[in-house]
Design a protein around this motif. Structure first.
Motif, mmCIF file in Angstrom:
data_model
loop_
_atom_site.group_PDB
_atom_site.id
_atom_site.type_symbol
_atom_site.label_atom_id
_atom_site.label_comp_id
_atom_site.label_asym_id
_atom_site.label_seq_id
_atom_site.Cartn_x
_atom_site.Cartn_y
_atom_site.Cartn_z
ATOM 1 N N TYR A 1 1.049 -1.265 0.122
ATOM 2 C CA TYR A 1 -0.207 -0.017 -0.129
ATOM 3 C C TYR A 1 1.112 1.345 0.114
ATOM 4 N N THR B 1 -18.920 1.102 5.314
ATOM 5 C CA THR B 1 -17.935 1.744 5.588
ATOM 6 C C THR B 1 -17.916 2.262 6.927
ATOM 7 N N SER C 1 -7.809 -1.769 3.431
ATOM 8 C CA SER C 1 -7.910 -1.217 4.031
ATOM 9 C C SER C 1 -6.263 -0.921 4.616
ATOM 10 N N CYS D 1 -6.127 4.266 6.287
ATOM 11 C CA CYS D 1 -6.667 4.213 4.635
ATOM 12 C C CYS D 1 -7.187 3.710 4.054
ATOM 13 N N GLY D 2 -8.373 3.992 3.076
ATOM 14 C CA GLY D 2 -8.660 2.687 2.240
ATOM 15 C C GLY D 2 -9.572 2.529 1.405
ATOM 16 N N TRP D 3 -9.494 2.637 0.130
ATOM 17 C CA TRP D 3 -10.061 1.964 -1.074
ATOM 18 C C TRP D 3 -11.443 1.526 -1.268
ATOM 19 N N LEU E 1 -14.143 -3.515 -0.377
ATOM 20 C CA LEU E 1 -13.046 -2.641 0.880
ATOM 21 C C LEU E 1 -11.420 -3.115 0.881
#
Length: 325
Positions: free
Chosen positions: A122, A231, A281, A271-273, A279
């Motif tokens: 990441y 989320t 993170s 943090c995450g997408w 998801l």
């Protein structure tokens, strides 16, 4: 404990229910919650490179040999904070405290170059303010199943029989058991059928300075109906991340705020997408921040009553590296 009531958690719920992809960042104290839809990332000078998603243009490979110098705080200063942590451990206020430091560094690369050249699961570059290259997943959600991968315990890979030594080290083992137990309890707040799938896996991490082994486990569960496609609600429940805080969470947070002589900011935040369905993170560790024109590397480790001062001071220094090789 933190209230975790930031309005952007509601925005995250709304976007996930509408299946709109977005990226989020939450700082350690859950005071600053940032949310960006896909087209807002570059507008906000935010670049991310996650294992399953990237928004970065190809860069010309720069072959400059990396020169990294670090200026860690003295043993005396480190010991002041370490002793405060130990005092609280003896009083029973905590049984695992993640204690971190801020180290000035000099490096012959810009934050942007570090972002492009480093190899990590990441990576995040924000506003020429900080770069993060984290190996540690926080939670993944795939088809309403939630997974977490706590990483606790590292050793210099050149140590004889390093992987076995790490697995059997009493202090590292106690630390790992504690975090696995803590995160299993945390996941139970948002999921049912929580179980440990893999325990004490050993991962190899290559760095410009020295190679390390790190110990991880995998825990999973099935999201409760009220947390599916939410989320923000999940993050509200789970933050701050247990692996970089300690246990029990509320009292240990007070110990950290008393012992550490720097503000963590986004370091050790999450943090995450969210890709519209699932998801991914990470915990924002391995972190370089720019402040008044200088660069600082933030690093640390878990302290228990079994911790040895010299070993912990060395571990904090070992983690000052960039994964460029």
């Amino acid at each position: 404990m933190l209230k975790n009531s930031h309005p952007n958690f509601d925005k995250m719920d709304e976007l996930s229910q509408k299946k709109v992809p977005f990226f989020f960042m939450v700082d350690f104290l859950v005071e600053n919650v940032l949310v960006f839809t896909e087209n807002e990332l570059i507008k906000n000078s935010l670049y991310i490179d996650f294992q399953n998603n990237t928004d970065i243009p190809d860069q010309q490979e720069n072959q400059t040999n990396i020169q990294l110098k670090s200026f860690p705080e003295s043993e005396e200063i480190y010991k002041k904070g370490f002793d405060k942590v130990q005092q609280n451990l003896k009083l029973g206020n905590s049984y695992l405290t993640n204690y971190t430091c801020k180290t000035e560094i000099e490096i012959n690369l810009t934050l942007t170059e570090i972002f492009h050249r480093s190899k990590a699961k990441y990576k995040v570059l924000y506003h020429d303010q900080f770069v993060c290259f984290s190996p540690e997943t926080f939670v993944e959600i795939i088809d309403n199943e939630i997974f977490t991968h706590p990483m606790k315990g590292t050793i210099d890979a050149s140590t004889k029989n390093a992987a076995e030594v790490l697995k059997n080290d009493i202090k590292e083992k106690a630390e790992h058991y504690t975090v696995v137990d803590l995160l299993r309890n945390d996941l139970s707040m948002v999921a049912d059928e929580v179980k440990v799938n893999e325990f004490q896996r050993i991962d190899f991490i290559q760095t410009n300075n020295k190679d390390l082994y790190a110990m991880s486990s995998e825990i999973s569960g099935k999201l409760k109906a009220e947390f599916q496609n939410k989320t923000g609600s999940i993050m509200k429940k789970l933050l701050p991340a247990g692996s970089i805080l300690g246990a029990p969470k509320p009292k240990t947070l007070n110990v950290i705020l008393e012992a550490e002589n720097h503000r963590r900011g986004f370091y050790t935040g999450v943090c995450g997408w969210f890709d519209g369905k699932n998801l991914d993170s990470c915990v924002m560790i391995r972190f370089i921040e720019k402040e008044n024109g200088k660069l600082y590397f933030k690093s640390g480790g878990g302290i228990t009553h079994l911790s040895n001062f010299a070993d912990e001071y060395q571990e904090m220094k070992n983690k000052i590296y960039v994964p460029i090789h």
